[in-house]
Design an enzyme around this catalytic site. Structure first.
Site, PDB file in Angstrom:
ATOM      1  N   GLY A 246      -7.453 -14.875  -7.272  1.00  0.00           N
ATOM      2  CA  GLY A 246      -7.952 -14.354  -5.996  1.00  0.00           C
ATOM      3  C   GLY A 246      -7.025 -14.615  -4.829  1.00  0.00           C
ATOM      4  O   GLY A 246      -7.379 -14.391  -3.673  1.00  0.00           O
ATOM      5  N   ALA A 247      -5.798 -15.082  -5.110  1.00  0.00           N
ATOM      6  CA  ALA A 247      -4.855 -15.419  -4.036  1.00  0.00           C
ATOM      7  C   ALA A 247      -3.894 -14.262  -3.744  1.00  0.00           C
ATOM      8  O   ALA A 247      -2.898 -14.437  -3.063  1.00  0.00           O
ATOM      9  CB  ALA A 247      -4.072 -16.675  -4.415  1.00  0.00           C
TER      10      ALA A 247
ATOM     11  N   HIS B 174       0.831  -1.212   0.000  1.00  0.00           N
ATOM     12  CA  HIS B 174       0.000   0.000   0.000  1.00  0.00           C
ATOM     13  C   HIS B 174       0.865   1.261   0.000  1.00  0.00           C
ATOM     14  O   HIS B 174       0.476   2.293   0.523  1.00  0.00           O
ATOM     15  CB  HIS B 174      -1.001  -0.007   1.166  1.00  0.00           C
ATOM     16  CG  HIS B 174      -2.110  -0.998   0.952  1.00  0.00           C
ATOM     17  ND1 HIS B 174      -3.232  -0.720   0.212  1.00  0.00           N
ATOM     18  CD2 HIS B 174      -2.235  -2.295   1.351  1.00  0.00           C
ATOM     19  CE1 HIS B 174      -4.025  -1.783   0.176  1.00  0.00           C
ATOM     20  NE2 HIS B 174      -3.435  -2.766   0.850  1.00  0.00           N
TER      21      HIS B 174
ATOM     22  N   SER C 164      -3.222 -12.140 -10.638  1.00  0.00           N
ATOM     23  CA  SER C 164      -3.625 -12.795 -11.879  1.00  0.00           C
ATOM     24  C   SER C 164      -4.190 -11.789 -12.880  1.00  0.00           C
ATOM     25  O   SER C 164      -3.994 -11.933 -14.088  1.00  0.00           O
ATOM     26  CB  SER C 164      -4.630 -13.908 -11.600  1.00  0.00           C
ATOM     27  OG  SER C 164      -5.721 -13.404 -10.867  1.00  0.00           O
ATOM     28  N   SER C 165      -4.873 -10.751 -12.408  1.00  0.00           N
ATOM     29  CA  SER C 165      -5.461  -9.815 -13.381  1.00  0.00           C
ATOM     30  C   SER C 165      -4.381  -8.949 -14.022  1.00  0.00           C
ATOM     31  O   SER C 165      -4.430  -8.684 -15.226  1.00  0.00           O
ATOM     32  CB  SER C 165      -6.591  -8.985 -12.765  1.00  0.00           C
ATOM     33  OG  SER C 165      -6.120  -8.148 -11.763  1.00  0.00           O
TER      34      SER C 165
ATOM     35  N   LEU D  33      -2.003 -12.791  -5.905  1.00  0.00           N
ATOM     36  CA  LEU D  33      -0.766 -13.011  -6.658  1.00  0.00           C
ATOM     37  C   LEU D  33      -0.845 -12.361  -8.045  1.00  0.00           C
ATOM     38  O   LEU D  33      -0.074 -12.682  -8.941  1.00  0.00           O
ATOM     39  CB  LEU D  33      -0.468 -14.513  -6.747  1.00  0.00           C
ATOM     40  CG  LEU D  33      -0.358 -15.213  -5.381  1.00  0.00           C
ATOM     41  CD1 LEU D  33      -0.140 -16.721  -5.554  1.00  0.00           C
ATOM     42  CD2 LEU D  33       0.757 -14.614  -4.523  1.00  0.00           C
TER      43      LEU D  33
ATOM     44  N   ASP E  95       1.604  -4.145  -9.398  1.00  0.00           N
ATOM     45  CA  ASP E  95       1.372  -5.481  -9.967  1.00  0.00           C
ATOM     46  C   ASP E  95       1.764  -5.540 -11.443  1.00  0.00           C
ATOM     47  O   ASP E  95       2.435  -6.477 -11.891  1.00  0.00           O
ATOM     48  CB  ASP E  95      -0.103  -5.871  -9.826  1.00  0.00           C
ATOM     49  CG  ASP E  95      -0.610  -5.753  -8.400  1.00  0.00           C
ATOM     50  OD1 ASP E  95       0.225  -5.692  -7.478  1.00  0.00           O
ATOM     51  OD2 ASP E  95      -1.838  -5.707  -8.212  1.00  0.00           O
TER      52      ASP E  95
HETATM   53  C1  GLA Z   1      -3.017  -4.475  -4.862  1.00  0.00           C
HETATM   54  C2  GLA Z   1      -2.908  -3.333  -5.879  1.00  0.00           C
HETATM   55  C3  GLA Z   1      -1.484  -2.779  -5.909  1.00  0.00           C
HETATM   56  C4  GLA Z   1      -0.980  -2.443  -4.498  1.00  0.00           C
HETATM   57  C5  GLA Z   1      -1.244  -3.601  -3.538  1.00  0.00           C
HETATM   58  C6  GLA Z   1      -0.922  -3.240  -2.112  1.00  0.00           C
HETATM   59  O1  GLA Z   1      -2.259  -5.561  -5.279  1.00  0.00           O
HETATM   60  O2  GLA Z   1      -3.264  -3.774  -7.159  1.00  0.00           O
HETATM   61  O3  GLA Z   1      -1.430  -1.637  -6.739  1.00  0.00           O
HETATM   62  O4  GLA Z   1      -1.567  -1.255  -4.029  1.00  0.00           O
HETATM   63  O5  GLA Z   1      -2.595  -4.031  -3.585  1.00  0.00           O
HETATM   64  O6  GLA Z   1       0.436  -3.015  -1.944  1.00  0.00           O
END
Ligand code: GLA
Length: 363
Positions: free
Chosen positions: A105-106, A20, A110-111, A108, A155
């Site tokens: 949904g884990a 975050h 995926s999207s 990790l 991500d």
């Molecule tokens: C999700 C969001 C990321 C990041 C994390 C928390 O994965 O897609 O952009 O904010 O939460 O670090």
């Protein structure tokens, strides 16, 4: 030169520390996973696109449709195609066959892997060398503007730029990346609580709004620029609490880099534990299952530290452990979790794996 058939691939990710912080222009320390989404693309004529994936109905749409109107997860590809076309990448009709081994949904990503694999594939079909940072940014736009989650760049950027054998430090303001080596005696283990999040995207957006309000109230562009003294000046108690997490978490990322360089894995583990505590208490994005998984991991003698990973509320935790004890760690945590919860969780010891790629299969 345009191509008629390409295969693109983009990995999921796990974030070791720096949670975050991305949408606060801060620092993150993720790695690419050995799990990936692969898309096999064939050029067709016209403006029609078809997506196939075993276990799902085919999704067909026109490249002229509003991506928001495309059903289900077709939105991700439609959104990528639409934004890339607007950015000047020639996009024409295609058939895309999608497969993935990233658990959905884990936490990790995926999207993000689907978006980044789509970006690499569409650049590949157009015969243009993929621009990983540009593709990551378009992926984030798809989340923000088409899917409707105000997520950061973490991500997509790690899926697009990960390198084998190292973590990646990302400065989410400059988008500069630096490879960070993990000592060989350490192993990263992902522990899926098998819980999945429901209807909490509003919570994510609320955290982000809190941070933006906090930054504005102390006159900084983003919380990345704030010190703990600045945080003390934030008058709203909840915004102050959220900001406290972000400012301390950025510092923990830097401290983790130093500790890894000094081969001080005990300290890395303590920083991970502290990150979890801060996410749980100050940021309030953990869950009883994530707390319990991190606690079970820490009780193993081989564990340096453990924390939730990703957005929170459900999904996976991550541990750093003594590599020589990997099998015993995995077995013990699985058994203890099953005993406590009646479900056998998935645990994976993972090595840092390369980011997205595309290969041409034209005859
Ligand atoms: C999700 C969001 C990321 C990041 C994390 C928390 O994965 O897609 O952009 O904010 O939460 O670090």
């Amino acid at each position: 030169m345009q191509h008629n058939r390409v295969v693109s691939r983009a990995p999921g990710r796990v974030n070791l520390i720096g949670e975050h912080t991305d949408y606060n222009d801060g620092f993150v320390l993720p790695m690419g996973l050995p799990f990936a989404t692969e898309i096999d693309w064939t050029r067709t004529t016209g403006r029609e696109a078809t997506i196939e994936s075993s276990g799902f109905d085919d999704i067909t749409f026109s490249l002229d449709d509003d991506p928001k109107d495309v059903p289900s997860w077709g939105k991700y590809l439609a959104g990528m195609a639409s934004f890339l076309a607007a950015d000047g990448i020639p996009v024409e009709g295609f058939r895309a066959v999608v497969q993935t081994d990233i658990p959905i949904g884990a936490a990790l990503s995926s999207s993000a892997a689907l978006e980044v694999a789509a970006g690499f594939g569409l650049y590949g079909l157009a015969g243009i060398e993929p621009d990983p940072v540009a593709i990551a940014k378009v992926g984030q736009r798809v989340e923000n503007e088409i899917v409707g989650v105000n997520s950061g760049i973490l991500d997509q950027l790690i899926s697009a730029t990960a390198t084998a054998d190292s973590l990646t430090l990302i400065d989410c303001r400059s988008l500069e990346t630096r490879a960070i080596t993990v000592p060989e005696r350490a192993r990263v283990v992902i522990m899926d609580t098998m819980t999945r999040r429901e209807l909490v995207d509003t919570e994510y957006d609320r955290r982000r709004e809190s941070c933006e309000r906090a930054a504005a109230s102390i006159g900084v562009a983003a919380l990345r620029d704030a010190s703990l003294d600045d945080v003390a000046q934030i008058s709203d108690p909840l915004d102050r609490q959220r900001a406290h997490h972000v400012v301390t978490e950025n510092q923990r990322v830097h401290d983790t880099i130093d500790a890894l360089a000094a081969d001080d894995l005990t300290l890395v583990g303590e920083l991970m534990n502290e990150s979890h505590r801060s996410l749980s208490v100050d940021y309030e994005v953990s869950s009883p299952a994530l707390d319990q998984m991190a606690a079970f991991a820490r009780e193993e003698p081989s564990c340096f530290g453990a924390r939730m990973t990703g957005g929170g509320f459900a999904g996976s935790a991550v541990a750093l452990i003594d590599a020589t004890a990997t099998d015993a760690f995995v077995q013990s945590v699985r058994e203890r979790w099953q005993e406590a919860n009646g479900v056998l969780p998935d645990l994976w010891a993972v090595d840092p794996s390369p980011g997205a790629s595309v290969r041409v299969l034209d005859a």
